[in-house]
Write a protein that holds these residues in place. Structure first.
Motif, PDB file in Angstrom:
ATOM      1  N   ILE A  17      -3.974  15.150  13.280  1.00  0.00           N
ATOM      2  CA  ILE A  17      -3.917  14.606  12.031  1.00  0.00           C
ATOM      3  C   ILE A  17      -3.713  13.079  12.127  1.00  0.00           C
ATOM      4  N   TRP A  18      -3.282  12.496  13.306  1.00  0.00           N
ATOM      5  CA  TRP A  18      -3.098  10.944  13.222  1.00  0.00           C
ATOM      6  C   TRP A  18      -4.360  10.566  13.839  1.00  0.00           C
ATOM      7  N   VAL A  19      -5.174  11.193  14.550  1.00  0.00           N
ATOM      8  CA  VAL A  19      -6.565  10.596  14.930  1.00  0.00           C
ATOM      9  C   VAL A  19      -7.140  10.725  13.867  1.00  0.00           C
ATOM     10  N   PHE A  20      -7.136  11.613  12.907  1.00  0.00           N
ATOM     11  CA  PHE A  20      -7.859  11.374  11.726  1.00  0.00           C
ATOM     12  C   PHE A  20      -7.601  10.407  10.637  1.00  0.00           C
ATOM     13  N   VAL A  21      -6.042  10.152  10.388  1.00  0.00           N
ATOM     14  CA  VAL A  21      -5.447   8.922   9.871  1.00  0.00           C
ATOM     15  C   VAL A  21      -5.900   7.607  10.346  1.00  0.00           C
ATOM     16  N   ILE A  26      -9.646   2.996   9.885  1.00  0.00           N
ATOM     17  CA  ILE A  26     -10.667   2.040  10.396  1.00  0.00           C
ATOM     18  C   ILE A  26     -11.860   1.892   9.389  1.00  0.00           C
ATOM     19  N   PHE A  27     -12.326   3.035   8.915  1.00  0.00           N
ATOM     20  CA  PHE A  27     -13.425   3.450   8.185  1.00  0.00           C
ATOM     21  C   PHE A  27     -13.375   2.547   6.657  1.00  0.00           C
ATOM     22  N   PHE A  28     -12.190   2.684   6.185  1.00  0.00           N
ATOM     23  CA  PHE A  28     -11.978   2.015   4.839  1.00  0.00           C
ATOM     24  C   PHE A  28     -11.626   0.483   5.090  1.00  0.00           C
ATOM     25  N   SER A  29     -10.854   0.124   6.071  1.00  0.00           N
ATOM     26  CA  SER A  29     -10.609  -1.401   6.423  1.00  0.00           C
ATOM     27  C   SER A  29     -12.078  -2.073   6.675  1.00  0.00           C
ATOM     28  N   VAL A  30     -13.137  -1.367   7.222  1.00  0.00           N
ATOM     29  CA  VAL A  30     -14.549  -1.969   7.259  1.00  0.00           C
ATOM     30  C   VAL A  30     -15.400  -2.075   5.985  1.00  0.00           C
ATOM     31  N   GLY A 253      -1.084  18.526   8.357  1.00  0.00           N
ATOM     32  CA  GLY A 253      -0.098  17.966   9.108  1.00  0.00           C
ATOM     33  C   GLY A 253      -0.004  19.142  10.386  1.00  0.00           C
ATOM     34  N   GLY A 254      -0.448  20.207  10.487  1.00  0.00           N
ATOM     35  CA  GLY A 254      -0.452  21.370  11.504  1.00  0.00           C
ATOM     36  C   GLY A 254       0.627  22.281  11.336  1.00  0.00           C
ATOM     37  N   THR A 255       1.441  22.318  10.212  1.00  0.00           N
ATOM     38  CA  THR A 255       2.349  23.482  10.076  1.00  0.00           C
ATOM     39  C   THR A 255       1.454  24.832   9.510  1.00  0.00           C
ATOM     40  N   LYS A 256       1.560  25.949  10.517  1.00  0.00           N
ATOM     41  CA  LYS A 256       1.214  27.221  10.074  1.00  0.00           C
ATOM     42  C   LYS A 256       1.528  27.596   8.902  1.00  0.00           C
ATOM     43  N   LEU A 257       0.787  28.415   8.264  1.00  0.00           N
ATOM     44  CA  LEU A 257       1.077  29.237   6.880  1.00  0.00           C
ATOM     45  C   LEU A 257       1.790  30.459   7.486  1.00  0.00           C
ATOM     46  N   THR A 258       1.610  31.074   8.683  1.00  0.00           N
ATOM     47  CA  THR A 258       2.452  31.987   9.247  1.00  0.00           C
ATOM     48  C   THR A 258       3.887  31.931   9.694  1.00  0.00           C
ATOM     49  N   GLY A 259       4.006  30.742   9.827  1.00  0.00           N
ATOM     50  CA  GLY A 259       5.693  30.365  10.235  1.00  0.00           C
ATOM     51  C   GLY A 259       5.751  30.046  11.650  1.00  0.00           C
ATOM     52  N   GLY A 260       6.916  29.434  11.921  1.00  0.00           N
ATOM     53  CA  GLY A 260       7.320  29.162  13.449  1.00  0.00           C
ATOM     54  C   GLY A 260       6.689  27.942  14.125  1.00  0.00           C
ATOM     55  N   THR A 267       3.382  16.249   8.936  1.00  0.00           N
ATOM     56  CA  THR A 267       3.263  16.311   7.455  1.00  0.00           C
ATOM     57  C   THR A 267       3.219  14.923   6.879  1.00  0.00           C
ATOM     58  N   LEU A 268       3.993  14.118   7.831  1.00  0.00           N
ATOM     59  CA  LEU A 268       3.925  12.444   7.242  1.00  0.00           C
ATOM     60  C   LEU A 268       2.363  12.212   7.437  1.00  0.00           C
ATOM     61  N   GLY A 269       1.593  12.475   8.412  1.00  0.00           N
ATOM     62  CA  GLY A 269       0.304  12.180   8.817  1.00  0.00           C
ATOM     63  C   GLY A 269      -0.596  12.871   7.795  1.00  0.00           C
ATOM     64  N   GLY A 270      -0.265  14.260   7.333  1.00  0.00           N
ATOM     65  CA  GLY A 270      -1.168  14.842   6.395  1.00  0.00           C
ATOM     66  C   GLY A 270      -1.074  14.363   4.796  1.00  0.00           C
ATOM     67  N   VAL A 271       0.176  13.620   4.568  1.00  0.00           N
ATOM     68  CA  VAL A 271       0.414  13.009   3.370  1.00  0.00           C
ATOM     69  C   VAL A 271      -0.238  11.846   3.425  1.00  0.00           C
ATOM     70  N   LEU A 272      -0.128  10.825   4.505  1.00  0.00           N
ATOM     71  CA  LEU A 272      -0.843   9.601   4.427  1.00  0.00           C
ATOM     72  C   LEU A 272      -2.367   9.773   4.529  1.00  0.00           C
ATOM     73  N   ALA A 273      -2.887  10.678   5.065  1.00  0.00           N
ATOM     74  CA  ALA A 273      -4.151  11.365   5.091  1.00  0.00           C
ATOM     75  C   ALA A 273      -4.808  11.463   3.717  1.00  0.00           C
ATOM     76  N   ILE A 274      -4.110  11.988   2.926  1.00  0.00           N
ATOM     77  CA  ILE A 274      -4.435  12.315   1.536  1.00  0.00           C
ATOM     78  C   ILE A 274      -4.319  10.996   0.674  1.00  0.00           C
ATOM     79  N   GLY A 275      -3.373  10.383   0.877  1.00  0.00           N
ATOM     80  CA  GLY A 275      -2.971   9.091   0.126  1.00  0.00           C
ATOM     81  C   GLY A 275      -4.028   7.872   0.571  1.00  0.00           C
ATOM     82  N   ILE A 276      -4.534   7.998   1.861  1.00  0.00           N
ATOM     83  CA  ILE A 276      -5.663   6.770   2.229  1.00  0.00           C
ATOM     84  C   ILE A 276      -7.032   7.288   1.598  1.00  0.00           C
ATOM     85  N   LEU A 277      -7.311   8.563   1.911  1.00  0.00           N
ATOM     86  CA  LEU A 277      -8.684   9.125   1.261  1.00  0.00           C
ATOM     87  C   LEU A 277      -8.637   8.733  -0.471  1.00  0.00           C
ATOM     88  N   ARG A 278      -7.685   8.920  -1.163  1.00  0.00           N
ATOM     89  CA  ARG A 278      -7.764   8.592  -2.482  1.00  0.00           C
ATOM     90  C   ARG A 278      -7.634   7.210  -2.792  1.00  0.00           C
TER      91      ARG A 278
END
Length: 319
Positions: A17-21, A26-30, A253-260, A267-278
């Motif tokens: 997720i951090w690779v994506f962030v 970089i894309f939006f900064s350009v 962020g990588g948390t599995k729906l099946t647990g464990g 999760t922080l990366g997932g939250v930032l990814a949504i925020g950056i995209l929007r």
């Protein structure tokens, strides 16, 4: 070869997720000269803090193998209480709002624990019921803050950094340490990964799940209070669809729906990814519904990739 499990769990290697962030940053900064400005980065943190706080608690619940669909309604009720009770006492209003969130979380956890009913069903019922309570309490009317200290708090800063962003980041650090360094965190993984083995090891499964539901209830209520400080008001519909955004962030962020399996850093990366995209697409004047389409495609892609990894792992293949 790469150990994919270690890669996705936040070990020595960077999480996907951090690779994506980094890539979308970089894309939006350009694409925009203003994207990397201090003011805009602060805005992203503030805009994501509400979903981010709930996502911290949701991560614990989902690692347990459960889910909580009532967080958006809990946020709305807490916001209404925090604003509506100010005529008596601001401190009392905030404490009642937070306590209500914890109590609703405890009720959800208790029902899941004692009845054995799937958390999806329990919290779906809670979502509907609590949303109804909001309309009863507010009389279908919006409430407006009567205390200027309350509404001013949402816009306050420490230096150039908004207080709401600081609260979110501090809570993220605390929840990361609790998950990684404490017995409760280890038990959370054990319960979600293999409940039978956890029970044999003497872990109190029901108690662990109930505590995690209380944690997400606390963060949903806190998010509601802080969102009300930003708006200086609350509305009966406040928090609608927040459960969907939160779950999306946690899964990205990588948390599995099946647990464990999962992490706060993911999760922080997932939250930032949504925020950056929007934020980035808004700067590019892209219609908001395109963001929903893109996030939907990304989420489905993540789940498909995760499923393929699970199948390979089950066959004893190291990716």
């Amino acid at each position: 070869m790469i150990d994919m499990k270690r890669f996705m769990s936040g070990g020595a290697a960077i999480q996907p997720i951090w690779v994506f962030v980094i890539a979308i940053t970089i894309f939006f900064s350009v694409m925009s000269d203003y994207f990397l400005s201090v003011g805009n980065l602060s805005n992203i943190l503030v805009q994501t803090s509400t979903i981010g706080l709930i996502a911290l608690g949701m991560t614990y619940v989902m690692i347990n193998g459960n889910i909580d669909l009532s967080v958006g309604a809990t946020l709305g009720l807490a916001a209404s209480l925090a604003v509506g009770l100010q005529e008596y006492s601001l401190t009392l209003a905030v404490l009642v709002a937070i306590a209500t969130g914890v109590a609703l979380g405890a009720l959800n956890g208790l029902l899941v624990w004692k009845t054995g009913v799937n958390a999806f069903i329990v919290t779906l019922g809670a979502m509907i019921g609590v949303r109804g309570l909001i309309f009863v309490y507010t009389g279908e009317q919006s409430f407006y803050a009567s205390n200027f200290a309350f509404s001013d708090f949402g816009a306050s800063t420490i230096g150039p950094i908004p207080v709401l962003a600081i609260i979110f980041l501090l809570c993220t650090l605390v929840m990361h340490l609790v998950l990684k360094k404490t017995g409760h965190g280890r038990n959370t993984f054990a319960v979600g990964g293999n409940p039978e083995a956890a029970l044999d090891a003497g872990i109190r499964i029901g108690r662990n799940m109930m505590i995690n539901f209380m944690i997400v209830g606390f963060f949903a209520a806190l998010a509601g209070v802080l969102l009300a400080t930003q708006m200086g008001a609350s509305t009966p519909n406040l928090g609608r669809d927040y459960e969907l955004w939160t779950i999306t962030a946690v899964v990205l962020g990588g948390t599995k729906l099946t647990g464990g399996f999962g992490s706060i850093t993911g999760t922080l990366g997932g939250v930032l990814a949504i925020g950056i995209l929007r934020n980035g697409m808004n700067m590019m004047q892209v219609p908001a519904f395109y963001v929903l389409v893109i996030l939907g495609v990304i989420l489905i892609s993540v789940l498909i990739i995760d499923q393929k990894i699970n199948v390979k792992s089950a066959k004893g293949v190291t990716v």
